[in-house]
Motif scaffolding. Structure first.
Motif, short mmCIF file in Angstrom:
data_model
loop_
_atom_site.label_atom_id
_atom_site.label_comp_id
_atom_site.label_asym_id
_atom_site.label_seq_id
_atom_site.Cartn_x
_atom_site.Cartn_y
_atom_site.Cartn_z
N ASP A 1 7.56 9.17 -7.42
CA ASP A 1 7.10 8.02 -6.64
C ASP A 1 5.99 7.30 -7.39
N SER A 2 6.11 5.98 -7.49
CA SER A 2 5.11 5.20 -8.21
C SER A 2 5.29 3.72 -7.90
N PHE A 3 4.20 2.97 -7.94
CA PHE A 3 4.27 1.52 -7.79
C PHE A 3 5.13 0.91 -8.89
N PHE A 4 5.15 1.52 -10.05
CA PHE A 4 5.82 0.95 -11.20
C PHE A 4 7.34 1.12 -11.15
N ALA B 1 0.83 -1.22 0.00
CA ALA B 1 0.00 0.00 0.00
C ALA B 1 0.86 1.26 0.00
N THR B 2 2.00 1.22 0.67
CA THR B 2 2.87 2.40 0.73
C THR B 2 3.51 2.70 -0.63
N MET B 3 3.51 1.74 -1.53
CA MET B 3 4.10 1.94 -2.86
C MET B 3 3.14 2.64 -3.82
N ILE B 4 1.84 2.52 -3.55
CA ILE B 4 0.83 2.97 -4.51
C ILE B 4 0.50 4.45 -4.31
N ASP C 1 -3.45 4.24 -9.49
CA ASP C 1 -4.76 3.57 -9.45
C ASP C 1 -5.35 3.28 -10.82
N PRO C 2 -5.42 4.27 -11.73
CA PRO C 2 -6.05 3.98 -13.03
C PRO C 2 -5.35 2.87 -13.80
N ILE C 3 -4.04 2.72 -13.60
CA ILE C 3 -3.30 1.67 -14.32
C ILE C 3 -3.53 0.32 -13.65
#
Length: 395
Positions: free
Chosen positions: A309-312, A197-200, A205-207
């Motif tokens: 910063d991004s999950f990706f 969750a801390t990565m997102i 979200d849309p991706i």
């Protein structure tokens, strides 16, 4: 000359001074040896130093640093005993080598069963994406909440349950007739798990709503490791259908330090290139800065691309240097966090996805943590027991 003794009859060391008696002004102090003024000054200085809180704190810190260090006991053992200890260490190395082979066979067994899991994972994907509608028999599941409702309703529980189900079905037909599968399944899971969750970020979200499946591909022997595959539906952000993250592992004792072996460990990670569509790369951002010319005094505006910063960013892991001595503290923390996330996805999230979606797996983890804390609170610290006498360490 007779040996001097203290009040308890214990002998005094030659040259020692009974400071306490001197401080109390004992009437027999004249019988004691005269203290040299220089020695008295040294004693006074020592007393002042030991009364300094900072000095005492530094001394305590030094003593604490000695905890766990070798006592030197082994060095005092006879040569014959030392020789036997060396034999035990050789036996230990052989046991560790067998343990490494055990983990290799466990990995082969995991690979065998991973292929068996594919059937259920494929069914799960079909239901999540809406490609398959589960049968009535597949949907039969009585939860603890249902059982509680039956108990509360008494003898009429079944009738009430049937009526509620009928009403719910009618509402679903009217309101959610167009809903397919289970929307935002994996996004919900990642937001439920603290580690991911801390990565997102909001722009992720849309991706992640297009993420339809995650698979774990175990590397066959002689390699040991795994690859995470993230499958996406067509979207406006990138052209990749699948993003991958590879983790390399080893299960071999280090020849220079075999006793450090604790089983398989992740030794490296490799991401993949994301083919972002123009202007859609959320892992970077453009910032504008003003620069002032020192001589002319004029200013100009420049743009600079920096990491966002991004999950990706998960697919761009830090590189492991060939020389491990080059790993600094910051890099070690980044690698450790990355390995932990990869391990979590492989070992827990993918195999038990539905339970992380509903939150049941998270509740179980919290319950286990609370139970461990309660068990810990009930234990007494042996060091605080005045009658406790620890056995001397021999290693």
């Amino acid at each position: 000359m007779a040996d001097k003794t203290n009040e308890d009859g214990a002998p005094l060391i030659d040259g020692a001074v009974d400071i306490e008696a001197g401080a109390q002004g004992d009437t027999n102090s004249e019988e004691m040896d005269t203290v040299d003024p220089k020695d008295q000054a040294t004693l006074d200085l020592k007393k002042q130093v030991l009364q300094n809180p900072q000095v005492l704190a530094a001394l305590q810190e030094k003593l604490d640093s000695l905890i766990g260090q070798r006592s030197g006991y082994i060095d005092l053992l006879p040569p014959a005993v030392k020789r036997r200890i060396k034999a035990l260490k050789n036996y230990q190395v052989k046991q560790i080598q067998l343990e490494a082979k055990f983990y290799e066979e466990v990995h082969q067994l995991e690979c065998k069963y991973a292929r068996m899991y594919d059937e259920t994972y494929e069914k799960r994907k079909g239901v999540i994406t809406g490609q398959v509608e589960p049968t009535d028999s597949d949907c039969e599941w009585e939860s603890s909440e249902d059982e509680a409702d039956d108990e509360d309703a008494g003898g009429d529980g079944k009738e009430v349950k049937a009526l509620a189900e009928e009403v719910k079905n009618k509402i679903n037909l009217m309101d959610d007739d167009d809903t397919k599968g289970i929307p935002e399944f994996w996004l919900t899971i990642f937001k439920n798990v603290d580690l991911t969750a801390t990565m997102i970020q909001d722009h992720d979200d849309p991706i992640l709503k297009h993420l339809e499946d995650i698979r774990v591909i175990l590397h066959e022997s002689p390699e040991m490791g795994f690859t995470l595959e993230f499958h996406f539906t067509p979207n406006e952000f990138f052209t990749n259908k699948t993003l991958t993250k590879r983790y390399d592992m080893k299960s071999e004792p280090d020849e220079s330090d075999p006793f450090s072996f604790e089983g398989p460990e992740i030794v490296g990670a490799k991401g993949c290139k994301i083919d972002w569509k123009k202007g859609k790369d959320i892992t970077v951002k453009v910032i504008k800065k003003k620069q002032k010319h020192k001589g002319r005094g004029t200013t100009r505006q420049v743009t600079k691309t920096v990491t966002n910063d991004s999950f990706f960013n998960f697919f761009k892991p830090p590189e492991m240097p060939e020389d491990e001595t080059e790993i600094d503290e910051e890099l070690e923390e980044l690698l450790s966090a990355d390995f932990e996330i990869g391990h979590m996805i492989r070992e827990r999230i993918v195999p038990r996805a539905v339970l992380y979606f509903t939150g049941e797996a998270i509740e179980d983890e919290e319950f286990e943590e609370e139970e461990e804390e309660e068990e810990g609170d009930g234990e007494e610290d042996d060091d605080e027991d005045p009658d406790y006498q620890p056995k001397p360490s021999i290693m």
